[in-house]
Design an enzyme around this catalytic site. Structure first.
Site, PDB file in Angstrom:
ATOM      1  N   CYS A  57       0.810  -1.224   0.000  1.00  0.00           N
ATOM      2  CA  CYS A  57       0.000   0.000   0.000  1.00  0.00           C
ATOM      3  C   CYS A  57       0.842   1.273   0.000  1.00  0.00           C
ATOM      4  CB  CYS A  57      -0.973   0.004   1.179  1.00  0.00           C
ATOM      5  SG  CYS A  57      -0.210   0.197   2.807  1.00  0.00           S
TER       6      CYS A  57
ATOM      7  N   HIS B 232      -3.310  11.564  15.007  1.00  0.00           N
ATOM      8  CA  HIS B 232      -3.700  10.817  13.814  1.00  0.00           C
ATOM      9  C   HIS B 232      -2.563   9.872  13.440  1.00  0.00           C
ATOM     10  CE1 HIS B 232      -5.297   9.975   9.823  1.00  0.00           C
ATOM     11  NE2 HIS B 232      -4.106  10.265   9.333  1.00  0.00           N
TER      12      HIS B 232
ATOM     13  N   HIS C 278      -5.172   4.838   8.843  1.00  0.00           N
ATOM     14  CA  HIS C 278      -6.495   4.238   8.663  1.00  0.00           C
ATOM     15  C   HIS C 278      -6.403   2.723   8.794  1.00  0.00           C
ATOM     16  CE1 HIS C 278      -6.940   8.187   6.782  1.00  0.00           C
ATOM     17  NE2 HIS C 278      -8.208   8.089   7.140  1.00  0.00           N
TER      18      HIS C 278
ATOM     19  N   ASP D 109      -8.823  -5.450   4.514  1.00  0.00           N
ATOM     20  CA  ASP D 109      -8.210  -6.240   3.445  1.00  0.00           C
ATOM     21  C   ASP D 109      -6.843  -6.794   3.846  1.00  0.00           C
ATOM     22  OD1 ASP D 109      -6.716  -3.914   3.449  1.00  0.00           O
ATOM     23  OD2 ASP D 109      -7.074  -3.422   1.347  1.00  0.00           O
TER      24      ASP D 109
ATOM     25  N   ARG E  69      -5.911  -4.433   8.086  1.00  0.00           N
ATOM     26  CA  ARG E  69      -4.660  -3.789   7.669  1.00  0.00           C
ATOM     27  C   ARG E  69      -4.641  -2.390   8.268  1.00  0.00           C
ATOM     28  NH1 ARG E  69      -3.718  -0.292   3.145  1.00  0.00           N
ATOM     29  NH2 ARG E  69      -5.703  -1.011   2.279  1.00  0.00           N
TER      30      ARG E  69
ATOM     31  N   CYS F   3      -2.987   0.740   8.189  1.00  0.00           N
ATOM     32  CA  CYS F   3      -2.133   1.482   7.269  1.00  0.00           C
ATOM     33  C   CYS F   3      -1.728   2.771   7.990  1.00  0.00           C
ATOM     34  CB  CYS F   3      -2.925   1.764   5.995  1.00  0.00           C
ATOM     35  SG  CYS F   3      -1.978   2.557   4.710  1.00  0.00           S
TER      36      CYS F   3
END
Length: 151
Positions: free
Chosen positions: A66, A103, A106, A110, A119, A121
């Site tokens: 990703c 933050h 996300h 998947d 996952r 990310c």
């Protein structure tokens, strides 16, 4: 009260790079593929860059393709807060460090099925890596047991 405390905004502005500040405090996203931990697979833990709180362990990191570091799970779900994110014309689940409200990135559904299908990310700019060999001296000795449990 957690022993890991987020620094003041002024201190964050002084100690973080602009990218680290923008990612953690303004929910920006760093560029994919060229970030610090995307292809980093050394043994150790990843901590919140704003507070030092341990969030992810290297044994839960995987190659997702990703462009950002991907983990199957956090060290503990108690460390993470999830929020609905409808920005950029998408519906996603934002991941924040619960203690610091920084933050992180996300979470998507998947990931590897054999590890729960998630996952995480995560932006490298939101993390600091502590190598396994330095965990004890850096004050993270209590997390060494996670590596014994994952083998």
């Amino acid at each position: 009260m957690s022993k890991y405390q987020k620094k003041s905004d002024g201190e964050l502005k002084r100690t973080l790079t602009k990218l680290q500040y923008d990612v953690t405090q303004n929910a920006h996203t760093e560029p994919p593929y060229t970030n610090e931990y995307n292809r980093h697979y050394e043994k150790g833990i990843y901590v919140d860059i704003t507070s030092g709180e341990p969030l992810f362990i290297s044994t839960d990191k995987f190659k997702s393709g990703c462009g950002w570091p991907a983990f199957t799970k956090p060290i503990s779900q108690d460390l993470i807060a999830n929020y609905r994110d409808e920005s950029h014309g998408m519906i996603r689940t934002e991941v924040r460090a619960k203690n610091s409200n920084s933050h992180l990135g996300h979470v998507f559904r998947d990931g590897p099925e054999e590890h729960g299908g998630l996952r995480y990310c995560i932006n490298s700019a939101a993390l600091k890596f502590i190598p396994f060999a330095e965990m004890e001296s850096a004050g993270y000795g209590e997390y060494l047991k996670l590596f014994k449990e994952s083998n």
